[in-house]
Design an enzyme around this catalytic site. Sequence first.
Site, short mmCIF file in Angstrom:
data_model
loop_
_atom_site.label_atom_id
_atom_site.label_comp_id
_atom_site.label_asym_id
_atom_site.label_seq_id
_atom_site.Cartn_x
_atom_site.Cartn_y
_atom_site.Cartn_z
NE ARG A 191 -3.64 -2.15 2.78
CZ ARG A 191 -3.42 -3.27 3.43
NH1 ARG A 191 -2.22 -3.48 4.00
NH2 ARG A 191 -4.34 -4.20 3.52
CE LYS B 160 -6.53 -0.55 4.71
NZ LYS B 160 -7.86 -0.78 4.10
CG HIS C 210 -5.28 1.07 -3.98
ND1 HIS C 210 -4.63 0.81 -2.79
CD2 HIS C 210 -6.41 0.29 -3.95
CE1 HIS C 210 -5.33 -0.06 -2.07
NE2 HIS C 210 -6.40 -0.39 -2.76
NE ARG D 253 -3.53 -3.32 -1.49
CZ ARG D 253 -3.03 -4.17 -0.60
NH1 ARG D 253 -1.72 -4.40 -0.57
NH2 ARG D 253 -3.81 -4.79 0.25
CG HIS E 137 -6.85 -8.39 1.20
ND1 HIS E 137 -7.09 -8.77 -0.11
CD2 HIS E 137 -6.63 -7.04 1.15
CE1 HIS E 137 -7.03 -7.72 -0.89
NE2 HIS E 137 -6.75 -6.67 -0.15
CE1 TYR F 8 -7.25 -6.18 -6.91
CE2 TYR F 8 -7.31 -7.49 -4.90
CZ TYR F 8 -7.13 -6.29 -5.53
OH TYR F 8 -6.83 -5.17 -4.80
#
Length: 296
Positions: A149, A173, A242, A245, A268, A277
Amino acid sequence: MIDTFLKYLQYERRYSPKTLISYKTDLRQFAAFLKQEFESKTEDANYGMIRGWIVSLSEKDLDASSINRKIACLRSYFKFLRKREIVTKDPLLKIRVLKVKKKLPHFVNEKDLIDNLDNPVERKSDKRNEFEKLRDQLTIEMLYGTGMRLSELIGLRDKDVNFGDRTIKVLGKRNKERVIPFAAGIVSLLERYRDVRNREVDRKDPEHFFVTKEGKKLYPVLVYRIVKVGLAGTNVEKKSPHVLRHTYATHLLNKGAEINAVKDLLGHTSLAATQVYTHNTMEKLKEIFDQAHPKA
């Protein structure tokens, strides 16, 4: 109670500053609506009041995904209030999210991106020095080569880059660490960048791996600018960190990578976030089918 809730998210749940700002904005808007329309506080909100707020947001032509984010914020807030026995019932129990048209992630075609990386578009008046050219090239390579990210790239430190193992450690995150491998092909670029940086740049912060020409930590606007210029030779509509990514994930899946492995590489928490995706991958499978099947 809103401030108490935000402090809980910041210090106990370790939410990102960006998420905290969004939650604060949503809850302040909700509180203002309750005060104006019902002369009520957030803790006293019921189903009808919340439904009324959602309707008012829809009437302002706010898109469904933004409204759903605000609903999710309220769910988290009232869950917090129930745990502390400030409210006894969940006023969002019958609230349903709005239908959102699914948007497939933008990604760069594999051939276009590889050609662009190997033969970057020449600027008419390129005033960048050697350090900036290396940094900008490496920025694109790392974003595409690791799927990290924007915030993870900016926060990357020298000690996080392991040249021997060809891995980087990133802080994702909610302060979750993960280790990502990178290709042997960019080791020499990494070493050249580091050597030129150490020789030519007076780093104000000696920890961060990517810095400006003034030696300060990179900032988002600069990274966006680097990516926009770096993807100038491609046909992708949106050019952002992004998108690289998304491209990383899509290309891995197109090449047969197992989806759970891609999930871990991206950091994730849920497989559902990675499955988006597979829609792009399905287009690739359809293309292969059309070319190979006798009755296609």
